[in-house]
Design an enzyme around this catalytic site. Structure first.
Site, short mmCIF file in Angstrom:
data_model
loop_
_atom_site.label_atom_id
_atom_site.label_comp_id
_atom_site.label_asym_id
_atom_site.label_seq_id
_atom_site.Cartn_x
_atom_site.Cartn_y
_atom_site.Cartn_z
CD GLU A 103 -3.65 -6.22 3.92
OE1 GLU A 103 -4.53 -5.45 4.35
OE2 GLU A 103 -2.44 -5.98 3.98
CD GLU A 149 -3.05 -1.15 2.13
OE1 GLU A 149 -2.89 -0.44 3.13
OE2 GLU A 149 -4.04 -1.89 1.97
C1 BG6 Z 1 -4.43 -2.48 5.22
C2 BG6 Z 1 -3.06 -2.74 5.76
O1 BG6 Z 1 -4.47 -1.12 4.89
O2 BG6 Z 1 -5.51 -2.59 6.03
C3 BG6 Z 1 -3.05 -3.53 7.06
O3 BG6 Z 1 -2.23 -3.34 4.81
C4 BG6 Z 1 -4.15 -3.01 7.95
O4 BG6 Z 1 -1.76 -3.41 7.61
C5 BG6 Z 1 -5.47 -3.30 7.24
O5 BG6 Z 1 -4.18 -3.58 9.22
C6 BG6 Z 1 -6.69 -2.91 8.07
O6 BG6 Z 1 -6.60 -1.58 8.48
P1 BG6 Z 1 -6.96 -1.20 9.98
O7 BG6 Z 1 -6.70 0.27 10.05
O8 BG6 Z 1 -8.37 -1.53 10.16
O9 BG6 Z 1 -6.05 -1.99 10.83
#
Ligand code: BG6
Length: 470
Positions: free
Chosen positions: A371, A167
């Site tokens: 993810e 990201e």
């Molecule tokens: C993504 C990242 O942006 O989203 C992760 O790669 C992150 O590292 C995930 O944990 C979820 O975001 P958040 O802010 O809900 O933890």
């Protein structure tokens, strides 16, 4: 386009996986020679825990590997901590750091789990910021490439899938992730200069891996989502299209086509934020494109036109993960057609299918989902969490992904965020994503015990049946 559900589409080698990142699971930030990382100073609210202990994965490696094996993962996507391996970011190497990831990778391979290694996931050595200000200085390119070289030499014979930068678009939007305050002179130009350096560094890393391990695959991990126009008014359609370019495709265009898209260029020029590009940079980027594109998908966005009433508003920035509005370009809006998660994100499985199809059509590169997940304030009851809400979220997203494959998208794998509860970017352990509950609330270290959630058992069955059993 209607999809006819008449066949099972997942190839036998489909990577059913789960994901974490070093800074969100490892803890042990001052153990065994790890150097300081910018993320160590990233303060969350004083009511939640920071990144210093997380799930203490560093000291629970064997236990966590056993859980991955029990889950039956086909792949595990993790990141290495740069400052654990090179404490100052350049120079001396920390053997104990290298050894930790050997143990992790060897453990995965022993269990038949494909390692998917992210080189850099928000974890930037503070040493590089102290030496020359970090990513906005051109010296950052060589330091990243040297770090990659060390990783390729150490782990190249064991790791086939590499992710360059997680990201990048978020990194350049959040000053502390670059070790900056946001108050530096020409901060915004610096952000886009940093972005340019990351693109050049990525191209060099791709070149290097291709030379050293031609069979291995490498690509960026991008955040990606469609942006819908909030109405069919042409102004809103234009705004949504501009938002898609400025938020998402600009980076994929830079990395996969090796060129600055015209809308980003104009946006930067209008604000005096153009990066300095050295001779040869663009050719290097054009000649070293990724083997695949990885995306992190959580939600879709909607946008409407935002007229520029006050010229001074242009170029103001909220410093948030994404610009919620860009006066004169777009303003993000709530889509009334989509349900929201308890953290206010639109739940939109079709947005995933759309993202996959659009990306594949535009770049003709295989894709990987690195993810996808749903956060919730989970409650531990009778040693488990009955997270049916999460199972429903996954089921719908997997269906959407199946539809995209059926349309013709080449998809290498799917990684749930997250394998276990991790320290979330803003909410510590109050906001949970994992298949495994880690007993850590607020500042109380508790016992770090791991509890399998209902979604753990559900995913296990799904993996065993290669996606059939949902
Ligand atoms: C993504 C990242 O942006 O989203 C992760 O790669 C992150 O590292 C995930 O944990 C979820 O975001 P958040 O802010 O809900 O933890």
């Amino acid at each position: 386009m209607e999809i006819k559900k008449n066949k099972h589409v997942f190839p036998n080698d489909f990577l059913w996986g789960a994901s974490t990142s070093a800074i969100q699971v490892e803890g042990a930030i001052d153990v065994d020679g790890r150097g300081p990382s910018v993320i160590d100073d990233f303060r969350l609210s004083d009511k939640v825990c920071d990144f210093s202990v997380c799930c203490d994965h560093y000291h629970h490696l064997e236990e966590d590997l056993a859980l991955m094996a029990e889950l039956g993962l086909k792949s595990y996507r993790f990141s290495v901590s740069w400052s654990r391996i090179i404490p100052k970011g350049n120079g001396e190497i920390n053997e104990k750091g290298l050894e930790f990831y050997h143990q992790l990778i060897d453990g995965l391979i022993e269990h038949g789990i494909e390692p998917v290694l992210t080189i850099y996931h928000f974890d930037y050595p503070k040493g590089l910021v102290e030496q020359y200000g970090g990513w906005s200085d051109r010296r950052s390119i060589e330091d990243f490439v040297n770090f990659c070289k060390i990783l390729f030499e150490e782990y190249g014979s064991k790791v086939r899938y590499w992710l360059t930068i997680n990201e990048q678009d978020h990194v350049i939007r959040i000053a502390p992730r670059m070790g900056l305050t946001g108050k530096e002179p020409n901060y915004h130009q610096r952000r886009y200069q940093a972005n340019h350096h990351m693109c050049v560094a990525t191209a060099k890393a791709i070149h290097l891996l291709h030379q050293m391990y031609p069979e291995s695959k490498i690509g960026p991990a991008l955040s990606y989502a469609p942006v819908y126009p909030i109405t069919s008014k042409p102004e809103d359609v234009q705004a949504a299209s501009d938002a898609t370019s400025l938020m998402f495709t600009y980076l994929a265009d830079l990395q996969c086509f090796g060129r600055y898209p015209i809308r980003l260029w104009k946006y930067l020029k209008d604000r005096n934020w153009l990066p300095i590009i050295e001779k040869g940079d663009m050719d290097l980027m054009k000649q070293n494109i990724p083997d695949f594109i990885a995306i992190n998908y959580y939600t879709s966005f909607s946008a409407q036109y935002d007229p520029l009433i006050d010229k001074n508003a242009m170029g103001k920035d909220n410093g948030d993960i994404m610009a919620l509005n860009e006066p004169g370009v777009y303003k993000l809006a709530k889509n009334p057609n989509l349900p929201l998660s308890s953290y206010g994100l639109a739940i939109d499985p079709i947005g995933l299918r759309l993202s996959l199809e659009e990306l594949y059509e535009r770049y003709h590169l295989p894709l990987m989902i690195t993810e996808n997940g749903l956060s919730f304030k989970d409650i531990l009851e009778d040693e488990t969490v009955n997270d049916d809400y999460r199972i429903e979220y996954y089921t719908k997203h997997i269906e959407a992904m199946e539809d995209a494959i059926e349309t013709g998208v080449e998809l290498l794998g799917y990684h749930i965020w997250s394998f276990m509860d991790v320290t979330s970017s803003h909410e510590g352990f109050r906001k949970r994503y994992g298949l495994i509950y880690v007993n850590r609330d607020n500042f109380d270290l508790n016992d770090m015990k791991r509890y399998k959630k209902k979604s753990f058992y559900w995913y296990k069955k799904l993996i065993e049946s290669n996606g059939k059993n949902r």
